[in-house]
Design a protein around this motif. Structure first.
Motif: not given
Ligand SMILES: O=CCCC(=O)O
Length: 465
Positions: A1-13, A151-157
């Motif tokens: 899974m490619i996961t977006s996490i809010n670094p201010a809270t550590g919570a997965e968005v 083609i864009l391969k972006h960082a997974n965060n």
């Protein structure tokens, strides 16, 4: 899974299923086909896309900036600045690309000879999280103007930023298929680089990943531009305006929560004024406001990921254990979010970790030099060579000293910053190739000689004979 996490809270968005091989294949096929048509358009037609990209970026600035802040923690005012800079870059190349890509006549023995700039094809862009919009748009504006696809391969965060970029390109009227964002695992990259529909690779990221991608692209004999790590020196000589130098030094180190390849990292200060400089610098650092990156007066938000904060703290601990003096910070905050305090390490010497390694976060290393010569020698005693700042009131001497610094850019009485008008890139293990300015747009073109006969004088192996 490619996961977006809010670094201010550590919570997965939110999380995303990575794209599968079928999606990758259809993106490559579509990009190659679209680029064959795109290259036929004139430069003046192609730059209309850039103008539209700038318009979409500006009209969506608040939303895109909020995404940057939510995914990697950048203070919101800086995130807005990032989006504005992307739009400026698109406008800059819309204005200048026709000139930069114009045929160049060459004086020769031919009836007519010139250099023309043709596109290379589809470029794979591997981009980092620290400036999730800027790093892409600074590559993309000149690349599209030159007739390439991407083609864009972006960082997974930063998957939501990656998808927002796809949306911007679509809203700007990018021809279908000419651009695609792929949400993929790093293990998929090697086969994309090797694919014959990819002509070249650009990577902004760590030196470690740069070496891997360079090897993969080298094996396939594909052109690469690599913009990698840095440990930029910020040299302050005894005759500098110390108050101004200290104020700019703080910005140069702590902007983007210290997570930029061109943050000043090693502060090399002439011994006679070092204590005074450290006093001024620490007073400014103590005033930085740490907090919620959505607050407009926050200077220091969270770092982008927990492992980056932990790695930075290890570098601080090792440097202090080796004898450096901890002046400020140095202790991670308790509680939620990946916060690290602005930290100042004094009396750092060349064998210490904070000197030898890149510190990618809010940590300044102060090094004392006996004179200007030793300062330059210390500045060059690194595997990196990205940028450097030099502070002195003696401009004549500064211009000479600048030529002795091993770096892709030297800023005198200022801080290193990228700008669409100047080339940007490094030497040594900071990478190769240049982005921005005229040199940036020339990286992903076929610099082609066109010779038209008959020769005025028969060609020989030596034009002098
Ligand atoms: O992280 C490196 C690039 C930062 C910039 O372009 O200002």
């Amino acid at each position: 899974m490619i996961t977006s996490i809010n670094p201010a809270t550590g919570a997965e968005v939110v999380h995303f299923e990575p794209h599968n091989d079928a999606v990758i294949e259809s993106a490559l096929q579509a990009a190659a086909a679209a680029q064959r048509s795109w290259r036929q358009e004139s430069v003046s037609e192609r730059v209309k896309l850039l103008t539209a990209m700038a318009r979409v970026l500006r009209s969506g600035k608040a939303r895109y900036a909020a995404l940057v802040t939510e995914e990697m923690g950048k203070p919101i005012v800086e995130s807005e600045g990032e989006i504005e800079k992307c739009a400026w870059n698109c406008d800059f190349y819309a204005d200048h690309a026709p000139n930069y890509l114009a045929d160049e006549p060459i004086a020769s023995n031919a009836s007519e000879s010139s250099v023309v700039f043709d596109p290379l094809g589809v470029v794979l862009a591997i981009m980092p999280w620290n400036y999730p919009f800027w790093q892409f748009f600074r590559f993309a504006a000149p690349a599209f103007a030159a007739g390439n696809g991407a083609i864009l391969k972006h960082a997974n965060n930063v998957p939501r930023c990656a998808m927002a970029i796809a949306e911007i390109m679509e809203q700007a009227g990018c021809p279908r298929g000419l651009f695609a964002t792929l949400l993929i695992e790093p293990s998929k990259v090697a086969s994309i680089i090797a694919d014959e529909r990819i002509a070249a690779v650009t990577l902004t990221g760590s030196t470690e990943v740069g070496a891997i991608v360079a090897a993969q692209a080298g094996k396939a004999l594909k052109k690469q531009v690599l913009e990698l790590g840095g440990s930029d020196p910020f040299i302050v000589l005894a005759d500098a305006d110390l108050k101004e130098a200290a104020a700019i030094a703080v910005k140069a180190r702590y902007i983007n929560v210290g997570q930029s390849c061109v943050n000043a990292k090693r502060f090399i200060i002439e011994e006679s004024i070092a204590d005074e400089f450290v006093g001024l610098f620490c007073a400014e650092v103590a005033n930085l406001k740490i907090g919620d990156p959505n607050d407009r007066d926050t200077n220091i938000g969270p770092m982008a990921r927990a492992n980056l904060r932990d790695g930075l703290h290890r570098q601080v601990e090792i440097t202090v254990a080796a004898g450096a003096t901890l002046r400020l910070g140095g202790k991670p905050f308790e509680g939620q979010g990946y916060y690290y305090p602005p930290t100042v390490l004094d009396h750092v010497t060349r064998s210490m970790t904070a000197f030898r390694e890149e510190t990618f976060g809010p940590v300044a290393a102060i090094i004392r030099a006996k004179d200007a010569d030793e300062a330059i020698e210390l500045a060059n005693d690194t595997e990196f060579g990205l940028g450097a700042a030099l502070w002195t009131r003696d401009l004549e001497s500064a211009r000479k000293l600048a030529r002795r610094i091993d770096a892709g850019a030297v800023f005198i009485n200022g801080m290193v910053a990228s700008d669409p008008r100047y080339p940007f890139g490094g030497i040594k293990r900071s990478g190769y190739g240049r982005e921005l300015g005229v040199y940036g747009i020339r990286e992903f073109v076929n610099i082609k000689t066109v010779w038209v006969g008959p020769a005025k004088v028969p060609p020989t192996t030596s034009p002098r004979k």
